[in-house]
Design a protein around this motif. Structure first.
Motif, PDB file in Angstrom:
ATOM      1  N   ALA A  12       0.830  -1.200   0.000  1.00 33.90           N
ATOM      2  CA  ALA A  12       0.000   0.000   0.000  1.00 33.90           C
ATOM      3  C   ALA A  12       0.868   1.255   0.000  1.00 33.90           C
ATOM      4  N   ALA A  13       1.972   1.233   0.759  1.00 40.86           N
ATOM      5  CA  ALA A  13       2.872   2.387   0.792  1.00 40.86           C
ATOM      6  C   ALA A  13       3.561   2.583  -0.553  1.00 40.86           C
ATOM      7  N   LEU A  14       3.931   1.488  -1.203  1.00 38.19           N
ATOM      8  CA  LEU A  14       4.532   1.596  -2.536  1.00 38.19           C
ATOM      9  C   LEU A  14       3.580   2.281  -3.505  1.00 38.19           C
ATOM     10  N   ILE A  15       2.314   1.903  -3.457  1.00 39.80           N
ATOM     11  CA  ILE A  15       1.334   2.494  -4.366  1.00 39.80           C
ATOM     12  C   ILE A  15       1.101   3.963  -4.043  1.00 39.80           C
ATOM     13  N   ASP A  16       1.066   4.312  -2.779  1.00 35.82           N
ATOM     14  CA  ASP A  16       0.928   5.721  -2.409  1.00 35.82           C
ATOM     15  C   ASP A  16       2.075   6.541  -2.990  1.00 35.82           C
ATOM     16  N   ASP A  17       3.289   6.042  -2.842  1.00 36.51           N
ATOM     17  CA  ASP A  17       4.451   6.747  -3.381  1.00 36.51           C
ATOM     18  C   ASP A  17       4.407   6.819  -4.903  1.00 36.51           C
ATOM     19  N   LEU A  18       4.049   5.694  -5.534  1.00 38.29           N
ATOM     20  CA  LEU A  18       4.031   5.645  -6.992  1.00 38.29           C
ATOM     21  C   LEU A  18       3.004   6.611  -7.572  1.00 38.29           C
ATOM     22  N   ASN A  19       1.826   6.640  -6.989  1.00 36.44           N
ATOM     23  CA  ASN A  19       0.788   7.548  -7.480  1.00 36.44           C
ATOM     24  C   ASN A  19       1.147   9.006  -7.229  1.00 36.44           C
ATOM     25  N   ALA A  20       1.818   9.284  -6.119  1.00 34.00           N
ATOM     26  CA  ALA A  20       2.256  10.656  -5.851  1.00 34.00           C
ATOM     27  C   ALA A  20       3.314  11.098  -6.862  1.00 34.00           C
ATOM     28  N   LEU A  21       4.164  10.176  -7.271  1.00 34.40           N
ATOM     29  CA  LEU A  21       5.249  10.501  -8.191  1.00 34.40           C
ATOM     30  C   LEU A  21       4.786  10.600  -9.641  1.00 34.40           C
ATOM     31  N   LEU A  22       3.834   9.750 -10.042  1.00 29.77           N
ATOM     32  CA  LEU A  22       3.465   9.660 -11.455  1.00 29.77           C
ATOM     33  C   LEU A  22       2.028  10.049 -11.769  1.00 29.77           C
ATOM     34  N   ARG A  23       1.183  10.223 -10.739  1.00 27.02           N
ATOM     35  CA  ARG A  23      -0.216  10.603 -10.960  1.00 27.02           C
ATOM     36  C   ARG A  23      -0.931   9.632 -11.906  1.00 27.02           C
ATOM     37  N   LEU A  24      -0.771   8.358 -11.648  1.00 28.70           N
ATOM     38  CA  LEU A  24      -1.357   7.333 -12.502  1.00 28.70           C
ATOM     39  C   LEU A  24      -2.880   7.367 -12.420  1.00 28.70           C
ATOM     40  N   LYS A  25      -3.534   7.073 -13.537  1.00 29.81           N
ATOM     41  CA  LYS A  25      -4.996   7.010 -13.527  1.00 29.81           C
ATOM     42  C   LYS A  25      -5.511   5.577 -13.483  1.00 29.81           C
ATOM     43  N   THR A  26      -4.637   4.611 -13.746  1.00 32.54           N
ATOM     44  CA  THR A  26      -5.045   3.208 -13.794  1.00 32.54           C
ATOM     45  C   THR A  26      -4.474   2.466 -12.597  1.00 32.54           C
ATOM     46  N   THR A  27      -5.273   1.627 -11.976  1.00 33.56           N
ATOM     47  CA  THR A  27      -4.873   0.895 -10.773  1.00 33.56           C
ATOM     48  C   THR A  27      -3.694  -0.031 -11.062  1.00 33.56           C
ATOM     49  N   VAL A  28      -2.660   0.071 -10.255  1.00 31.53           N
ATOM     50  CA  VAL A  28      -1.521  -0.842 -10.345  1.00 31.53           C
ATOM     51  C   VAL A  28      -1.924  -2.170  -9.712  1.00 31.53           C
ATOM     52  N   ILE A  29      -1.639  -3.258 -10.400  1.00 26.57           N
ATOM     53  CA  ILE A  29      -2.091  -4.565  -9.920  1.00 26.57           C
ATOM     54  C   ILE A  29      -0.929  -5.534  -9.772  1.00 26.57           C
TER      55      ILE A  29
END
Length: 260
Positions: A12-29
């Motif tokens: 969950a922390a990895l995804i928080d960081d990744l979305n903050a860095l890249l502003r992804l619109k699609t869920t990472v799975i």
């Protein structure tokens, strides 16, 4: 010898960081192969399909809808989808690729050459596969993570992978069955694998025109995030603000390279 326990991350922390860095619109799975059907069915909140699908559709049920979905070979439409993830044999009939002649390829030789070029998981080791939003932690750890991103987001992700311990990445394009370029190769080799989603991924999996796909292990995803954090501290971050095609470049370049 005792088996080595897989390294676990705070997904969950990895995804928080990744979305903050890249502003992804699609869920990472995450994607995980299972030796038995029972192991797959033990995943919390697992859904099982009632229809026949492509693997692209199963992946998109997780990345577009946020579902946790498990499948066996019987849930997939044909040998191509099954073989890429090791749920069907890559035998002589499969390697011939006759059904693709006159569709994707001009000759039998062309179709067979494409089949031989695919990176696939060896058959006989697994009976099932599951996908799930990475942040849910239901596949802990997953074998690989799937990141859909635009080209601008993707190059920053790649720059993050290359920040420390630089490595030149060389990826191929098989054309149709591009899932072999992404999850097939990543599952087989353990290395990060970039792909241009193919016709089937876009038609059946709903992948939009602007997205590419990176498949990589959780350890590589963590490495990429740490690299991107350092790049951001250096002023190299997403979104990449256009500087202007007629502007004097020295002021902009001086911010990054002044005094070097």
């Amino acid at each position: 010898m005792d088996a080595v326990a897989p390294v676990r991350f705070d997904l969950a922390a990895l995804i928080d960081d990744l979305n903050a860095l890249l502003r992804l619109k699609t869920t990472v799975i995450g994607m995980k192969l299972f030796r038995t059907v029972a192991e797959m069915e033990a995943v919390p909140k697992i859904r099982r399909p009632n229809a026949i699908h492509t693997t692209d559709q199963i992946v998109s049920m997780a990345s577009r809808l946020g579902w946790t979905v498990g499948i066996t070979a019987a849930n997939l439409v044909g040998e191509q989808c099954r073989a890429v993830i090791g749920l069907a044999p890559q035998d002589d009939q499969w390697l011939a690729g006759r059904s693709y002649v006159g569709v994707w390829h001009a000759t039998q030789e062309d179709a067979s050459a494409r089949q031989h070029a695919l990176d696939v998981v060896p058959f006989g080791h697994h009976q099932a596969m599951a996908v799930s939003p990475l942040a849910s932690g239901r596949l802990d750890p997953p074998d690989i993570c799937l990141v859909y991103a635009t080209p601008g987001q993707m190059i920053i992700l790649i720059n993050g992978l290359q920040y420390a311990g630089y490595k030149k990445f060389e990826w191929s394009v098989v054309g149709e069955t591009a899932c072999a370029d992404s999850w097939g190769r990543a599952l087989k080799t353990g290395e990060p694998s970039l792909s241009l989603p193919c016709f089937a991924e876009r038609r059946y999996g709903g992948v939009p025109d602007e997205e590419m796909l990176m498949a990589l292990s959780p350890s590589y995803l963590s490495k990429a995030i740490e690299g991107m954090k350092q790049l951001a501290r250096n002023g190299l971050r997403y979104p990449i603000a256009p500087y202007g095609i007629q502007a004097d470049v020295r002021a902009g370049m001086g911010v990054s390279y002044g005094g070097k």
